[in-house]
Design an enzyme around this catalytic site. Structure first.
Site, PDB file in Angstrom:
ATOM      1  N   GLY A 144      -1.601   8.326  -6.740  1.00 42.37           N
ATOM      2  CA  GLY A 144      -2.944   8.484  -6.183  1.00 42.37           C
ATOM      3  C   GLY A 144      -4.033   7.699  -6.879  1.00 42.37           C
ATOM      4  O   GLY A 144      -5.210   8.087  -6.830  1.00 42.37           O
ATOM      5  N   SER A 145      -3.694   6.558  -7.486  1.00 40.79           N
ATOM      6  CA  SER A 145      -4.765   5.800  -8.154  1.00 40.79           C
ATOM      7  C   SER A 145      -5.703   5.153  -7.137  1.00 40.79           C
ATOM      8  O   SER A 145      -6.912   5.034  -7.382  1.00 40.79           O
ATOM      9  CB  SER A 145      -4.184   4.759  -9.121  1.00 40.79           C
ATOM     10  N   MET A 170       4.543   7.144   1.470  1.00 39.07           N
ATOM     11  CA  MET A 170       5.855   6.517   1.548  1.00 39.07           C
ATOM     12  C   MET A 170       6.705   6.984   2.737  1.00 39.07           C
ATOM     13  O   MET A 170       7.925   7.041   2.647  1.00 39.07           O
ATOM     14  CB  MET A 170       6.623   6.763   0.229  1.00 39.07           C
ATOM     15  N   ARG A 171       6.060   7.336   3.824  1.00 34.93           N
ATOM     16  CA  ARG A 171       6.795   7.689   5.040  1.00 34.93           C
ATOM     17  C   ARG A 171       6.416   6.698   6.133  1.00 34.93           C
ATOM     18  O   ARG A 171       5.240   6.354   6.290  1.00 34.93           O
ATOM     19  CB  ARG A 171       6.400   9.090   5.532  1.00 34.93           C
ATOM     20  N   HIS A 221      -1.231  -2.564   0.823  1.00 37.49           N
ATOM     21  CA  HIS A 221       0.112  -3.063   0.520  1.00 37.49           C
ATOM     22  C   HIS A 221       0.030  -4.023  -0.670  1.00 37.49           C
ATOM     23  O   HIS A 221      -0.852  -4.884  -0.710  1.00 37.49           O
ATOM     24  CB  HIS A 221       0.688  -3.797   1.742  1.00 37.49           C
ATOM     25  N   GLU A 242       2.176  -0.544  14.844  1.00 44.29           N
ATOM     26  CA  GLU A 242       3.536   0.014  14.818  1.00 44.29           C
ATOM     27  C   GLU A 242       4.449  -0.714  13.835  1.00 44.29           C
ATOM     28  O   GLU A 242       5.249  -0.092  13.147  1.00 44.29           O
ATOM     29  CB  GLU A 242       4.152  -0.040  16.217  1.00 44.29           C
TER      30      GLU A 242
HETATM   31  C1  GRF Z   1       0.124   0.940  -4.453  1.00 48.41           C
HETATM   32  O1  GRF Z   1       0.651  -0.161  -5.151  1.00 48.41           O
HETATM   33  C2  GRF Z   1      -0.003   0.622  -2.980  1.00 48.41           C
HETATM   34  O2  GRF Z   1      -0.320  -0.706  -2.738  1.00 48.41           O
HETATM   35  C3  GRF Z   1       1.367   0.936  -2.469  1.00 48.41           C
HETATM   36  O3  GRF Z   1       1.769   2.077  -3.183  1.00 48.41           O
HETATM   37  C4  GRF Z   1       1.094   2.109  -4.439  1.00 48.41           C
HETATM   38  C5  GRF Z   1       0.378   3.415  -4.504  1.00 48.41           C
HETATM   39  O4  GRF Z   1      -0.227   3.609  -5.758  1.00 48.41           O
HETATM   40  N1  GRF Z   1       1.344   1.113  -1.040  1.00 48.41           N
HETATM   41  P1  GRF Z   1      -1.232   4.812  -5.975  1.00 48.41           P
HETATM   42  O5  GRF Z   1      -0.493   6.078  -5.555  1.00 48.41           O
HETATM   43  O6  GRF Z   1      -2.437   4.563  -5.145  1.00 48.41           O
HETATM   44  O7  GRF Z   1      -1.524   4.815  -7.445  1.00 48.41           O
END
Ligand code: GRF
Length: 214
Positions: free
Chosen positions: A15-16, A93-94, A112, A145
Site C-alpha cells: 500500500g505505498s 493483484m486480481r 504499472h 479489458e
Molecule cells: C507497485 O509497484 C505497482 O506499480 C504494482 O504493484 C506495486 C504495489 O506497491 N502494480 P504498493 O502496494 O503500492 O506499495
C-alpha cells in the site's frame, strides 16, 4: 471550489501508492479525497495505514466468495455505497472481469511498474534488466479489458544504472510511482492544474559525456 472527487483505492499488499495518494489528498487544494480502501487480502498492510488515517478500509477476501463475479459484485456494491467516483488500482493483484471494468470505464486507473507498452505483466524490473533497457519506469493508465493496457495518463522514466538489481531498480521506480499516481488522479479528477514536472526536462540515460564502452 469544486467538491473533491471521492476515490477508492484497491490494494492487495503493502500500500505505498495508497499512502502517496493519502498524502497528496491532505492538501486541501487537491481535487480528490480517499474515501474508501478495499483489500482482497485481510492481511494487506495498507489496510492498517488507511485506518490509521481515518479512512474507511475494508477487506473483501476473495476466498470467501464462490465466484470471481460474486467477489466483484461485493466490491462494486461497496464502491456504490461509498459514493465513489474514481477507482484506483494500486498493487491490486486480481485480474478484473469485463463486467467490473465496464462499469468503471473511464473512471478506473491502474499503476504499472514499467513504461507501457513495454513489459506488461509481472517481474517487470527483472525483465527490464534482462532486456538491457537504459530507461525504465512506471505508467498510470485507464483500465480496459486487456491487462496492463489502456489510455496512458502519466509516465515517469528512471535510468537503469550499472550494477542495478531488480530490487534497486524497483526502489527507483517506486519513488516515481508515488509522484505520478497522485498526478494522474488529479488530472482525471479534473480540478485545477496539478504541479507538473518541469516540462522542458528530457529524460536521457546514459548522460551525455558519461558514455563508456558499450
Ligand atoms: C507497485 O509497484 C505497482 O506499480 C504494482 O504493484 C506495486 C504495489 O506497491 N502494480 P504498493 O502496494 O503500492 O506499495
Amino acid at each position: 471550489m469544486r467538491p473533491r472527487k471521492r476515490i477508492a483505492v484497491l490494494i492487495s499488499g503493502r500500500g505505498s501508492n495508497l499512502q502517496a495518494l493519502i498524502a497528496a489528498a491532505r492538501d486541501p487544494g487537491y481535487p480528490a479525497a480517499v474515501a474508501l480502501v478495499i483489500a482482497n487480502r485481510p492481511d494487506a498492510a495498507g489496510l492498517a495505514h488507511a485506518a490509521a488515517a481515518g479512512i474507511h478500509a475494508i477487506a473483501l477476501d476473495h476466498h470467501e466468495y464462490s465466484t470471481r463475479s460474486a467477489h466483484e459484485a461485493a466490491i462494486d456494491a461497496a464502491l456504490q455505497r461509498s459514493g465513489i467516483e474514481i477507482v484506483c488500482l494500486a498493487g491490486y493483484m486480481r485480474v478484473l472481469t469485463p463486467w467490473l471494468v465496464g462499469r468503471w470505464s473511464g473512471r478506473m486507473l491502474n499503476i504499472h511498474p514499467s513504461l507501457l507498452p513495454a513489459f506488461p505483466g509481472l517481474d517487470t524490473h527483472a525483465r527490464a534488466l534482462a532486456a538491457g533497457v537504459k530507461l525504465h519506469g512506471c505508467t498510470v493508465h485507464l483500465v480496459i479489458e486487456a491487462l496492463d493496457d489502456g489510455p496512458i495518463v502519466a509516465q515517469a522514466a528512471v535510468p537503469v544504472l550499472p550494477g542495478d538489481t531488480a530490487e534497486t531498480l524497483a526502489a527507483r521506480v517506486l519513488a516515481q510511482e508515488h509522484v505520478i499516481y497522485p498526478l494522474a488522479v488529479a488530472l482525471l479528477a479534473g480540478g485545477g492544474k496539478p504541479a507538473l514536472p518541469d516540462e522542458s526536462a528530457s529524460l536521457v540515460n546514459p548522460l551525455p559525456g558519461k558514455i563508456g564502452r558499450l
